[in-house]
Design a protein around this motif. Structure first.
Motif, PDB file in Angstrom:
ATOM      1  N   ILE A   1       0.835  -1.208   0.000  1.00 56.74           N
ATOM      2  CA  ILE A   1       0.000   0.000   0.000  1.00 56.74           C
ATOM      3  C   ILE A   1       0.869   1.257   0.000  1.00 56.74           C
ATOM      4  N   TYR A   2       1.994   1.222   0.717  1.00 56.07           N
ATOM      5  CA  TYR A   2       2.861   2.398   0.779  1.00 56.07           C
ATOM      6  C   TYR A   2       3.561   2.682  -0.556  1.00 56.07           C
ATOM      7  N   LYS A   3       3.458   1.771  -1.497  1.00 57.78           N
ATOM      8  CA  LYS A   3       4.021   2.014  -2.831  1.00 57.78           C
ATOM      9  C   LYS A   3       3.105   2.905  -3.677  1.00 57.78           C
ATOM     10  N   ALA A   4       1.861   3.080  -3.241  1.00 56.06           N
ATOM     11  CA  ALA A   4       0.911   3.915  -3.986  1.00 56.06           C
ATOM     12  C   ALA A   4       1.443   5.341  -4.083  1.00 56.06           C
ATOM     13  N   GLN A   5       1.225   5.984  -5.213  1.00 56.86           N
ATOM     14  CA  GLN A   5       1.757   7.324  -5.459  1.00 56.86           C
ATOM     15  C   GLN A   5       0.630   8.313  -5.711  1.00 56.86           C
ATOM     16  N   PRO A   6       0.143   8.980  -4.619  1.00 56.64           N
ATOM     17  CA  PRO A   6      -0.885  10.001  -4.811  1.00 56.64           C
ATOM     18  C   PRO A   6      -0.426  11.065  -5.797  1.00 56.64           C
ATOM     19  N   ASN A   7      -1.370  11.613  -6.520  1.00 57.84           N
ATOM     20  CA  ASN A   7      -1.167  12.647  -7.535  1.00 57.84           C
ATOM     21  C   ASN A   7      -0.441  12.132  -8.770  1.00 57.84           C
ATOM     22  N   THR A   8      -0.135  10.833  -8.810  1.00 57.24           N
ATOM     23  CA  THR A   8       0.519  10.226  -9.972  1.00 57.24           C
ATOM     24  C   THR A   8      -0.285   9.042 -10.485  1.00 57.24           C
TER      25      THR A   8
ATOM     26  N   ARG B   1      -6.444   3.018 -13.007  1.00 54.46           N
ATOM     27  CA  ARG B   1      -5.839   1.855 -13.655  1.00 54.46           C
ATOM     28  C   ARG B   1      -4.670   1.300 -12.837  1.00 54.46           C
ATOM     29  N   ASP B   2      -3.829   2.177 -12.304  1.00 58.00           N
ATOM     30  CA  ASP B   2      -2.696   1.740 -11.490  1.00 58.00           C
ATOM     31  C   ASP B   2      -3.173   0.981 -10.252  1.00 58.00           C
ATOM     32  N   VAL B   3      -4.193   1.504  -9.594  1.00 58.74           N
ATOM     33  CA  VAL B   3      -4.741   0.853  -8.404  1.00 58.74           C
ATOM     34  C   VAL B   3      -5.373  -0.481  -8.784  1.00 58.74           C
ATOM     35  N   MET B   4      -6.106  -0.500  -9.882  1.00 53.10           N
ATOM     36  CA  MET B   4      -6.748  -1.730 -10.346  1.00 53.10           C
ATOM     37  C   MET B   4      -5.703  -2.797 -10.681  1.00 53.10           C
ATOM     38  N   GLU B   5      -4.598  -2.401 -11.296  1.00 55.57           N
ATOM     39  CA  GLU B   5      -3.548  -3.358 -11.639  1.00 55.57           C
ATOM     40  C   GLU B   5      -2.845  -3.904 -10.398  1.00 55.57           C
ATOM     41  N   ARG B   6      -2.856  -3.154  -9.313  1.00 51.59           N
ATOM     42  CA  ARG B   6      -2.179  -3.591  -8.084  1.00 51.59           C
ATOM     43  C   ARG B   6      -3.093  -4.446  -7.214  1.00 51.59           C
ATOM     44  N   TRP B   7      -4.355  -3.995  -7.009  1.00 57.23           N
ATOM     45  CA  TRP B   7      -5.251  -4.680  -6.070  1.00 57.23           C
ATOM     46  C   TRP B   7      -6.531  -5.203  -6.709  1.00 57.23           C
ATOM     47  N   GLY B   8      -6.693  -5.013  -7.998  1.00 59.19           N
ATOM     48  CA  GLY B   8      -7.908  -5.456  -8.663  1.00 59.19           C
ATOM     49  C   GLY B   8      -9.045  -4.475  -8.440  1.00 59.19           C
ATOM     50  N   MET B   9     -10.125  -4.715  -9.132  1.00 63.32           N
ATOM     51  CA  MET B   9     -11.313  -3.879  -8.917  1.00 63.32           C
ATOM     52  C   MET B   9     -11.859  -4.162  -7.530  1.00 63.32           C
ATOM     53  N   PRO B  10     -12.356  -3.138  -6.851  1.00 61.25           N
ATOM     54  CA  PRO B  10     -12.897  -3.384  -5.518  1.00 61.25           C
ATOM     55  C   PRO B  10     -14.161  -4.243  -5.612  1.00 61.25           C
ATOM     56  N   ARG B  11     -14.354  -5.104  -4.656  1.00 59.84           N
ATOM     57  CA  ARG B  11     -15.562  -5.934  -4.594  1.00 59.84           C
ATOM     58  C   ARG B  11     -16.566  -5.352  -3.603  1.00 59.84           C
ATOM     59  N   GLU B  12     -16.122  -4.362  -2.818  1.00 65.67           N
ATOM     60  CA  GLU B  12     -17.025  -3.597  -1.956  1.00 65.67           C
ATOM     61  C   GLU B  12     -17.666  -2.524  -2.840  1.00 65.67           C
ATOM     62  N   PRO B  13     -18.860  -2.036  -2.479  1.00 64.23           N
ATOM     63  CA  PRO B  13     -19.466  -0.969  -3.284  1.00 64.23           C
ATOM     64  C   PRO B  13     -18.556   0.265  -3.348  1.00 64.23           C
TER      65      PRO B  13
ATOM     66  N   ASN C   1     -10.918  13.437 -11.813  1.00 67.47           N
ATOM     67  CA  ASN C   1     -10.177  13.065 -13.020  1.00 67.47           C
ATOM     68  C   ASN C   1      -9.660  11.626 -12.959  1.00 67.47           C
ATOM     69  N   GLY C   2      -9.975  10.916 -11.870  1.00 68.15           N
ATOM     70  CA  GLY C   2      -9.535   9.533 -11.738  1.00 68.15           C
ATOM     71  C   GLY C   2      -8.104   9.389 -11.271  1.00 68.15           C
ATOM     72  N   VAL C   3      -7.539  10.462 -10.683  1.00 74.20           N
ATOM     73  CA  VAL C   3      -6.169  10.434 -10.167  1.00 74.20           C
ATOM     74  C   VAL C   3      -6.224  10.148  -8.671  1.00 74.20           C
ATOM     75  N   LEU C   4      -5.336   9.272  -8.212  1.00 72.72           N
ATOM     76  CA  LEU C   4      -5.279   8.913  -6.797  1.00 72.72           C
ATOM     77  C   LEU C   4      -4.955  10.148  -5.966  1.00 72.72           C
ATOM     78  N   ASP C   5      -5.818  10.457  -5.017  1.00 68.43           N
ATOM     79  CA  ASP C   5      -5.645  11.624  -4.157  1.00 68.43           C
ATOM     80  C   ASP C   5      -4.955  11.235  -2.845  1.00 68.43           C
ATOM     81  N   ARG C   6      -5.358  10.105  -2.274  1.00 68.25           N
ATOM     82  CA  ARG C   6      -4.801   9.647  -0.999  1.00 68.25           C
ATOM     83  C   ARG C   6      -5.204   8.201  -0.764  1.00 68.25           C
ATOM     84  N   THR C   7      -4.517   7.571   0.148  1.00 64.58           N
ATOM     85  CA  THR C   7      -4.900   6.239   0.608  1.00 64.58           C
ATOM     86  C   THR C   7      -5.091   6.315   2.113  1.00 64.58           C
ATOM     87  N   MET C   8      -5.849   5.369   2.629  1.00 65.85           N
ATOM     88  CA  MET C   8      -6.131   5.373   4.053  1.00 65.85           C
ATOM     89  C   MET C   8      -6.353   3.937   4.516  1.00 65.85           C
TER      90      MET C   8
END
Length: 170
Positions: A93-100, A104-116, A149-156
């Motif tokens: 998770i700490y490899k995620a790069q907000p604002n970059t 698609r990047d998140v989907m390639e790392r963890w797949g599409m979410p199965r939660e709503p 715009n579909g850009v990662l803003d933050r992770t939590m």
């Protein structure tokens, strides 16, 4: 009484299948160098496949929404397994790069979410959520937030104080 070859093969397949379900990372890592067919025979059909920019083919095995695991099997250009790992860890998770990164990047790392998927209009953020364990098997939720715009803003990562015992009366 002598067991015949097909019986031994059946027993071996059963043992390998049990190992794959009980210790998937260890089983997958022992298979490094194996062809895609061997990985498919051991783990079944992936929930998603992604062709990464570097040429790697990633198979995602998601146990979401009720499980806590997302595994990635990475294959090189010749179809040989080069990596197998659990993706829902703090280190990943700490490899995620907000604002970059993008969706698609998140989907390639963890797949599409199965939660709503949630949208928070005041924040103008879309949230994808995944169940995970923190060290010590503490249940938690990992969320990735995207701007319009579909850009990662933050992770939590938020601890789930109820964990898997929600159905128990208090």
């Amino acid at each position: 009484m002598q067991l015949r070859l097909p019986v031994w093969m059946g027993i071996a397949a059963l043992v390998l299948s049990a190992c794959a379900s009980l210790q998937p990372v260890e089983t997958g890592q022992k298979m490094i160098g194996s062809p895609q067919s061997a990985v498919s025979d051991t783990f079944g059909k992936p929930t998603e496949t992604h062709q990464l920019a570097d040429g790697t083919l990633r198979w995602i095995y998601s146990k979401q929404p009720y499980g806590y695991d997302v595994y990635a099997a990475d294959f090189d250009g010749s179809g040989k397994l080069i990596a197998f790992r659990q993706m829902l860890t703090e280190a990943e998770i700490y490899k995620a790069q907000p604002n970059t990164w993008t969706k698609r990047d998140v989907m390639e790392r963890w797949g599409m979410p199965r939660e709503p998927i949630q949208y928070y209009p005041l924040m103008k953020r879309e949230a994808w959520s995944y169940r995970m364990y923190l060290p010590g098997y503490v249940p938690a939720h990992f969320s990735a937030y995207f701007d319009d715009n579909g850009v990662l803003d933050r992770t939590m990562i938020i601890m789930d104080t109820y964990g898997a015992d929600r159905s128990r009366s208090k």
